[in-house]
Write a protein that holds these residues in place. Structure first.
Motif, mmCIF file in Angstrom:
data_model
loop_
_atom_site.group_PDB
_atom_site.id
_atom_site.type_symbol
_atom_site.label_atom_id
_atom_site.label_comp_id
_atom_site.label_asym_id
_atom_site.label_seq_id
_atom_site.Cartn_x
_atom_site.Cartn_y
_atom_site.Cartn_z
ATOM 1 N N LEU A 177 0.848 -1.187 0.000
ATOM 2 C CA LEU A 177 0.000 0.000 0.000
ATOM 3 C C LEU A 177 0.884 1.237 0.000
ATOM 4 O O LEU A 177 1.736 1.389 0.884
ATOM 5 C CB LEU A 177 -0.909 0.013 1.231
ATOM 6 N N ALA A 196 4.029 2.666 -7.521
ATOM 7 C CA ALA A 196 2.818 1.840 -7.566
ATOM 8 C C ALA A 196 2.720 1.085 -8.884
ATOM 9 O O ALA A 196 2.261 -0.070 -8.919
ATOM 10 C CB ALA A 196 1.585 2.715 -7.355
ATOM 11 N N ASP A 197 3.158 1.713 -9.972
ATOM 12 C CA ASP A 197 3.125 1.040 -11.271
ATOM 13 C C ASP A 197 4.177 -0.058 -11.364
ATOM 14 O O ASP A 197 3.973 -1.059 -12.058
ATOM 15 C CB ASP A 197 3.368 2.060 -12.394
ATOM 16 N N ASP A 201 2.115 -6.025 -6.865
ATOM 17 C CA ASP A 201 0.853 -6.122 -6.118
ATOM 18 C C ASP A 201 0.693 -4.878 -5.252
ATOM 19 O O ASP A 201 0.665 -4.951 -4.030
ATOM 20 C CB ASP A 201 0.844 -7.390 -5.258
ATOM 21 N N ARG A 203 -1.177 -0.956 -4.495
ATOM 22 C CA ARG A 203 -2.275 -0.014 -4.664
ATOM 23 C C ARG A 203 -1.850 1.310 -4.047
ATOM 24 O O ARG A 203 -1.022 1.338 -3.142
ATOM 25 C CB ARG A 203 -3.557 -0.544 -4.017
ATOM 26 N N VAL A 205 -3.184 5.161 -2.485
ATOM 27 C CA VAL A 205 -4.223 6.069 -2.029
ATOM 28 C C VAL A 205 -3.567 7.403 -1.706
ATOM 29 O O VAL A 205 -2.374 7.459 -1.373
ATOM 30 C CB VAL A 205 -4.976 5.528 -0.797
ATOM 31 N N PHE A 228 -5.991 -2.604 5.420
ATOM 32 C CA PHE A 228 -5.009 -3.238 4.542
ATOM 33 C C PHE A 228 -4.213 -4.292 5.296
ATOM 34 O O PHE A 228 -4.018 -5.420 4.798
ATOM 35 C CB PHE A 228 -4.077 -2.172 3.965
#
Length: 231
Positions: A177, A196-197, A201, A203, A205, A228
């Motif tokens: 995360l 993040a890209d 795995d 995500r 925010v 999470f």
């Protein structure tokens, strides 16, 4: 907050840390940003420990009550954290890192993925060279709660990070995360999006709080981190 002094010998130095929660609960380790220490997590550790979880917050080398050995590098700090886990008999832990602590956290996830269950990176910079480079900082007057040599060493690596660090982001295969601080942060948010890209795995925010997300908006931070970690 548990303020009882705790120390452990790890990677040839003494590391100070704080602990909260039942000793037999699942562990989570918190890594602070540059110039802070384990007390930085005071508003976060208690709620996480109520999970229940065993929460550990370190003073990284050159910070707080840990040793200030004069020798600093991101890789050394990563090795310190790995050795800390070994010294406490923690085979696998969730890991939360802010800023400098986030860089250390993703290096550990690359180098010892078996030791990390879930990974949270709070407004952590990607290992991209700074353009223009950060100029040499001048030491402020008075006593500091961290070693100024650490600032100089980490600035050098921030200006010219090892490109392998970004190349190896694909080795981070645990759930990850990324929490960005939004446009008010000193960290370019496109760097966080790039991480993040790159991480398989992952995500992302955004909590519009600036760089100190967990300090400025602890409830919002916990609202995304606790679910999470509980997945």
């Amino acid at each position: 907050m548990d303020t009882a002094p705790r120390t452990v010998e790890a990677n040839g130095i003494t590391l100070a840390y704080r602990a909260w929660g039942p000793e037999d609960a699942p562990p989570v380790v918190l890594l602070h940003g540059r110039g802070a220490d384990s007390a930085d997590w005071a508003d976060i550790a208690g709620p996480l420990a109520a999970g229940p979880r065993r929460v550990y917050a370190l003073d990284l080398r050159g910070h707080g009550r840990s040793d200030w050995p004069g020798t600093y590098a991101y890789e050394l700090m990563c090795d310190d954290v790995h050795a800390f886990l070994g010294a406490l008999g923690i085979a696998r832990t969730d890991l939360v890192g802010h800023s400098l602590g986030g860089v250390i956290a993703y290096l550990l996830a690359q180098r010892a993925p078996e030791a990390v269950g879930r990974l949270v990176l709070e407004d952590a910079p990607a290992p991209f060279p700074l353009d223009p480079p950060r100029p040499r900082a001048e030491r402020p007057d008075g006593e500091l709660s961290f070693d100024w040599a650490m600032v100089q060493a980490t600035d050098e690596q921030r200006n010219a990070p090892d490109p392998v660090w970004f190349d190896h982001m694909e080795r981070i295969t645990m759930p990850t995360l990324l929490v960005g601080g939004g446009p008010a942060s000193l960290i370019p948010q496109d760097e966080i999006a790039a991480l993040a890209d790159r991480i398989p795995d992952a995500r992302m925010v955004t909590i519009d709080a600036g760089h100190l997300v967990h300090e400025t908006r602890p409830k919002e931070f916990l609202a995304v981190v606790e679910p999470f970690l509980a997945e």
